[in-house]
Design a protein around this motif. Sequence first.
Motif, PDB file in Angstrom:
ATOM      1  N   TYR A  24       0.709  -1.319   0.149  1.00 27.69           N
ATOM      2  CA  TYR A  24       0.091   0.368  -0.203  1.00 27.69           C
ATOM      3  C   TYR A  24       0.886   1.358  -0.219  1.00 27.69           C
ATOM      4  O   TYR A  24       0.266   2.676   0.299  1.00 27.69           O
ATOM      5  CB  TYR A  24      -1.184   0.096   1.069  1.00 27.69           C
ATOM      6  CG  TYR A  24      -0.142  -0.111   2.836  1.00 27.69           C
ATOM      7  CD1 TYR A  24      -0.257   0.833   2.848  1.00 27.69           C
ATOM      8  CD2 TYR A  24      -0.748  -1.412   3.108  1.00 27.69           C
ATOM      9  CE1 TYR A  24      -0.011   0.992   5.016  1.00 27.69           C
ATOM     10  CE2 TYR A  24      -0.167  -1.570   4.076  1.00 27.69           C
ATOM     11  CZ  TYR A  24       0.237  -0.786   5.317  1.00 27.69           C
ATOM     12  OH  TYR A  24       0.655  -0.867   6.903  1.00 27.69           O
ATOM     13  N   THR A  25       1.815   0.977   0.073  1.00 23.13           N
ATOM     14  CA  THR A  25       2.769   2.351  -0.368  1.00 23.13           C
ATOM     15  C   THR A  25       3.971   1.656  -1.437  1.00 23.13           C
ATOM     16  O   THR A  25       4.391   3.500  -2.138  1.00 23.13           O
ATOM     17  CB  THR A  25       4.141   2.010   0.446  1.00 23.13           C
ATOM     18  OG1 THR A  25       4.323   1.147   0.606  1.00 23.13           O
ATOM     19  CG2 THR A  25       3.349   2.816   1.942  1.00 23.13           C
ATOM     20  N   THR A  26       3.400   0.821  -2.884  1.00 20.24           N
ATOM     21  CA  THR A  26       4.176   1.319  -4.238  1.00 20.24           C
ATOM     22  C   THR A  26       2.881   1.288  -5.187  1.00 20.24           C
ATOM     23  O   THR A  26       1.830   0.339  -4.780  1.00 20.24           O
ATOM     24  CB  THR A  26       4.573  -0.289  -4.313  1.00 20.24           C
ATOM     25  OG1 THR A  26       4.895  -0.263  -3.408  1.00 20.24           O
ATOM     26  CG2 THR A  26       4.643  -0.857  -5.851  1.00 20.24           C
ATOM     27  N   PRO A  40      13.253   4.739 -15.667  1.00 20.19           N
ATOM     28  CA  PRO A  40      13.482   4.745 -14.630  1.00 20.19           C
ATOM     29  C   PRO A  40      14.150   5.551 -13.657  1.00 20.19           C
ATOM     30  O   PRO A  40      13.771   5.512 -12.349  1.00 20.19           O
ATOM     31  CB  PRO A  40      14.413   3.625 -14.856  1.00 20.19           C
ATOM     32  CG  PRO A  40      15.111   3.809 -16.489  1.00 20.19           C
ATOM     33  CD  PRO A  40      13.707   4.627 -16.825  1.00 20.19           C
ATOM     34  N   LEU A  41      14.486   6.965 -13.900  1.00 15.59           N
ATOM     35  CA  LEU A  41      14.947   7.563 -13.051  1.00 15.59           C
ATOM     36  C   LEU A  41      14.133   8.870 -12.222  1.00 15.59           C
ATOM     37  O   LEU A  41      14.140   9.290 -11.695  1.00 15.59           O
ATOM     38  CB  LEU A  41      16.245   8.897 -13.511  1.00 15.59           C
ATOM     39  CG  LEU A  41      17.474   8.080 -14.568  1.00 15.59           C
ATOM     40  CD1 LEU A  41      18.439   8.691 -14.777  1.00 15.59           C
ATOM     41  CD2 LEU A  41      18.550   7.271 -13.007  1.00 15.59           C
ATOM     42  N   ARG A  42      13.232   8.517 -12.845  1.00 14.35           N
ATOM     43  CA  ARG A  42      11.832   9.893 -12.668  1.00 14.35           C
ATOM     44  C   ARG A  42      10.899   8.995 -11.974  1.00 14.35           C
ATOM     45  O   ARG A  42       9.360   9.817 -11.849  1.00 14.35           O
ATOM     46  CB  ARG A  42      10.822  10.258 -14.228  1.00 14.35           C
ATOM     47  CG  ARG A  42      12.641  11.736 -14.536  1.00 14.35           C
ATOM     48  CD  ARG A  42      11.605  12.615 -15.557  1.00 14.35           C
ATOM     49  NE  ARG A  42      10.768  12.955 -14.136  1.00 14.35           N
ATOM     50  CZ  ARG A  42       9.648  13.822 -15.341  1.00 14.35           C
ATOM     51  NH1 ARG A  42       9.628  14.115 -17.036  1.00 14.35           N
ATOM     52  NH2 ARG A  42       8.600  14.964 -14.483  1.00 14.35           N
ATOM     53  N   HIS A  43      10.776   7.521 -12.429  1.00 10.67           N
ATOM     54  CA  HIS A  43       9.740   7.090 -11.902  1.00 10.67           C
ATOM     55  C   HIS A  43       9.259   6.939 -10.277  1.00 10.67           C
ATOM     56  O   HIS A  43       8.342   7.222  -9.819  1.00 10.67           O
ATOM     57  CB  HIS A  43      10.552   5.266 -11.738  1.00 10.67           C
ATOM     58  CG  HIS A  43       9.307   3.955 -11.305  1.00 10.67           C
ATOM     59  ND1 HIS A  43       9.427   3.562 -10.201  1.00 10.67           N
ATOM     60  CD2 HIS A  43       7.927   3.819 -12.001  1.00 10.67           C
ATOM     61  CE1 HIS A  43       8.027   2.821 -10.190  1.00 10.67           C
ATOM     62  NE2 HIS A  43       7.351   3.040 -11.212  1.00 10.67           N
ATOM     63  N   ALA A  44      10.669   6.891  -9.847  1.00  3.28           N
ATOM     64  CA  ALA A  44      10.346   7.206  -8.249  1.00  3.28           C
ATOM     65  C   ALA A  44       9.725   9.095  -7.457  1.00  3.28           C
ATOM     66  O   ALA A  44       8.513   8.837  -6.611  1.00  3.28           O
ATOM     67  CB  ALA A  44      11.134   7.606  -7.137  1.00  3.28           C
ATOM     68  N   GLU A  45       9.470   9.824  -8.812  1.00  2.00           N
ATOM     69  CA  GLU A  45       9.223  11.543  -8.536  1.00  2.00           C
ATOM     70  C   GLU A  45       7.608  10.980  -9.126  1.00  2.00           C
ATOM     71  O   GLU A  45       6.906  11.716  -8.471  1.00  2.00           O
ATOM     72  CB  GLU A  45       9.950  12.131  -9.671  1.00  2.00           C
ATOM     73  CG  GLU A  45       9.315  13.443  -9.575  1.00  2.00           C
ATOM     74  CD  GLU A  45       9.868  14.570 -10.849  1.00  2.00           C
ATOM     75  OE1 GLU A  45       9.899  15.433 -10.719  1.00  2.00           O
ATOM     76  OE2 GLU A  45      11.333  13.728 -11.363  1.00  2.00           O
ATOM     77  N   LEU A  46       7.447  10.229 -10.352  1.00  2.00           N
ATOM     78  CA  LEU A  46       6.245  10.226 -11.203  1.00  2.00           C
ATOM     79  C   LEU A  46       5.423   9.564 -10.281  1.00  2.00           C
ATOM     80  O   LEU A  46       3.599   9.603 -10.384  1.00  2.00           O
ATOM     81  CB  LEU A  46       6.278  10.123 -12.414  1.00  2.00           C
ATOM     82  CG  LEU A  46       7.193  11.201 -13.435  1.00  2.00           C
ATOM     83  CD1 LEU A  46       7.136  10.697 -14.493  1.00  2.00           C
ATOM     84  CD2 LEU A  46       6.125  12.408 -13.237  1.00  2.00           C
ATOM     85  N   CYS A  47       5.959   8.591  -9.604  1.00  2.00           N
ATOM     86  CA  CYS A  47       4.915   7.550  -9.543  1.00  2.00           C
ATOM     87  C   CYS A  47       5.059   7.038  -7.570  1.00  2.00           C
ATOM     88  O   CYS A  47       4.846   5.933  -7.468  1.00  2.00           O
ATOM     89  CB  CYS A  47       5.774   5.898 -10.149  1.00  2.00           C
ATOM     90  SG  CYS A  47       5.133   6.029 -11.797  1.00  2.00           S
ATOM     91  N   SER A  48       5.156   8.558  -6.893  1.00  2.00           N
ATOM     92  CA  SER A  48       4.951   8.158  -5.701  1.00  2.00           C
ATOM     93  C   SER A  48       3.647   8.069  -4.636  1.00  2.00           C
ATOM     94  O   SER A  48       2.800   7.876  -5.709  1.00  2.00           O
ATOM     95  CB  SER A  48       5.318   9.861  -5.138  1.00  2.00           C
ATOM     96  OG  SER A  48       4.489  11.123  -5.739  1.00  2.00           O
ATOM     97  N   THR A  49       3.170   7.506  -3.351  1.00  2.00           N
ATOM     98  CA  THR A  49       1.779   7.541  -3.042  1.00  2.00           C
ATOM     99  C   THR A  49       1.163   8.816  -3.367  1.00  2.00           C
ATOM    100  O   THR A  49       0.199   8.278  -3.435  1.00  2.00           O
ATOM    101  CB  THR A  49       2.362   7.220  -1.342  1.00  2.00           C
ATOM    102  OG1 THR A  49       3.049   5.798  -1.441  1.00  2.00           O
ATOM    103  CG2 THR A  49       0.996   6.550  -0.829  1.00  2.00           C
ATOM    104  N   ARG A  50       1.661  10.379  -2.394  1.00  2.00           N
ATOM    105  CA  ARG A  50       0.484  10.923  -2.971  1.00  2.00           C
ATOM    106  C   ARG A  50       0.037  11.794  -4.804  1.00  2.00           C
ATOM    107  O   ARG A  50      -0.548  11.852  -4.686  1.00  2.00           O
ATOM    108  CB  ARG A  50       1.563  12.196  -2.698  1.00  2.00           C
ATOM    109  CG  ARG A  50       1.311  13.547  -2.910  1.00  2.00           C
ATOM    110  CD  ARG A  50       1.537  14.589  -2.409  1.00  2.00           C
ATOM    111  NE  ARG A  50       1.261  16.173  -2.524  1.00  2.00           N
ATOM    112  CZ  ARG A  50       0.684  16.913  -1.650  1.00  2.00           C
ATOM    113  NH1 ARG A  50       0.404  16.092  -0.895  1.00  2.00           N
ATOM    114  NH2 ARG A  50       0.160  17.804  -2.022  1.00  2.00           N
TER     115      ARG A  50
END
Length: 307
Positions: free
Chosen positions: A49-51, A121-131
């Motif tokens: 529930y955080t992915t 892949p480098l932008r995945h954490a930014e674009l696909c955050s929980t928020r």
Amino acid sequence: MANNSSLVGSKISLLHLGDTVIIMQVLVIIFLCINFLLIVTFFKKECFYTTTRYILFAVTLLSDSLMLFMSDFLVIVNYLEFSMQVWICIIISVVVLLYNIVTPVTLTAMTLERYVAICMPLRHAELCSTRSTMHCILIIHGLSSVPCIVVLSTFFASASFSLYKQHRLCALKMFMLHRWQDHVTSAVQEFYFLIMCGIIIFAYLKIMKAAKAASGEDKKSSWKGLRTVILHGFQLLLCLIQLWTPFIEAAVFKIDFMLFIDFRYSNYVLFSLTPRCLSPLIYGLRDETFFHALKTFAFFGSYKINI
């Protein structure tokens, strides 16, 4: 003699229809139990529930479960020929109309998430955050509500006030008072699905290109993402076919009534139930992390001990 034979024929038809409805209940109960098991598993581990992809997967499970429950309720009500006031039917139909679109729109969002994960892949954490995922869920429901608003707007504009208090069998066709309403609804839905199919094809081509250029673990991940996109595309295809079935049903109805009934229930199983049981297969069984968690929960922790 003719009356007796027609009476026997109608009894056989009712028995046949009853068997079909019972089989459908068994299928719906099985799918709902599987979905319930997967939803509980989702809330068992924080990493789910955080992915983003697991959160969107949970959204499809919840929307599919609600859609199956409500549509099956309408099947039973219509089989029992239980009429209800039109305004009550409107409330039930809003849920069915909305969540009939939520699943394919969510599948499209999941496809875009795979595209970002593999091609950016480098932008995945930014674009696909929980928020961002929470905002995405709101957008999904907003976009999914447009076809529902179109159907209800055309109905409210055409219906008289006395109609809302009348007792009728609850069916989505009840909202189509004029032929043009049917055409407008079909046009909006087909436009949605064409856009979604375009996004699926775009993501497929981009991921395929990335898979060919990748090596080692990246290549394995890319091809796995590509297979996921193909399965999402197949789900969307089944949902798209569902839009065309009313036109075929109308033609079959003119030929034979029992054939029409069989055809209608077959369509429900193939194009309503089947796409919604593919989601558990794609993420519930194919995803290694989720599958291990599912087995641990299903076997009351004994699987975890064995590992």
